[in-house]
Design an enzyme around this catalytic site. Sequence first.
Site, PDB file in Angstrom:
ATOM      1  N   VAL A 190      -1.810 -10.593   0.289  1.00 54.70           N
ATOM      2  CA  VAL A 190      -2.541 -10.797   1.535  1.00 54.70           C
ATOM      3  C   VAL A 190      -2.166  -9.665   2.475  1.00 54.70           C
ATOM      4  CG1 VAL A 190      -2.899 -12.299   3.533  1.00 54.70           C
ATOM      5  CG2 VAL A 190      -2.584 -13.312   1.257  1.00 54.70           C
ATOM      6  N   CYS A 191      -3.153  -9.150   3.202  1.00 52.05           N
ATOM      7  CA  CYS A 191      -2.933  -8.106   4.196  1.00 52.05           C
ATOM      8  C   CYS A 191      -2.319  -6.865   3.532  1.00 52.05           C
ATOM      9  CB  CYS A 191      -2.073  -8.670   5.325  1.00 52.05           C
ATOM     10  SG  CYS A 191      -2.082  -7.692   6.847  1.00 52.05           S
TER      11      CYS A 191
END
Length: 225
Positions: free
Chosen positions: A102-103
Amino acid sequence: MSNPIHIGFLLFPNVTQLDLTGPAQVLSRVPNAKVHLVWKSAEPVMTDVGFTINPTTTFAECPQLTVLCVPGGFGIGDQIVDQETLAFLRRQGENARFVTSVCNGSLILGAAGLLEGYKSACHWQWRKYLPRFGAEPVAQRIVRDRNRISGGGVTAGIDFGLALAAELAGDEVAKTLQLAFEYDPHPPFDCGTPEKAGPALVERLRAMQQARIQCVEERIERAAL
């Protein structure tokens, strides 16, 4: 009884907690799921918002994960050059059913050599660094390339979690979870991407974060050698 689905999140100092807690909240409700928060030791880990999260297991004690997930945050700077962290990710990534992020956690996967030849999402400010690790950046909230699944910046982790829940347990389970969490976002401002925000707001944010990004960028250069 079905075998447990072991879902492990890398927990590290200065992690962006929503990168972790957003998808963890969703995925914890997948039938037979067991969520692990993994770090080098069992000591509480300070997040980027000033509170700690307790690891549930260590690198040495972590079972083989069904899903390996790496969240992001400015704390990635230390992790992309940390050989103990990278070795753990390589070891788990070999046999995990899904290797995910994520990210800008995707940059940690990249530093571990787990994204070479794969497409990946990333936060828009960090996407440009993915090619340093042989990955192809894609400007989408969720990107799937074979068994690599990645979410874009921070809040995309919830979308990512629902998409991964569908992979693990089917669309009906994922839809039920979305309803259970009343996930029907209507943000108060339409400025959640650079394209929507416009140049002035983008430059203001870049200026605010320039020093911290530059510090991490130096480590990215070291890790990509």
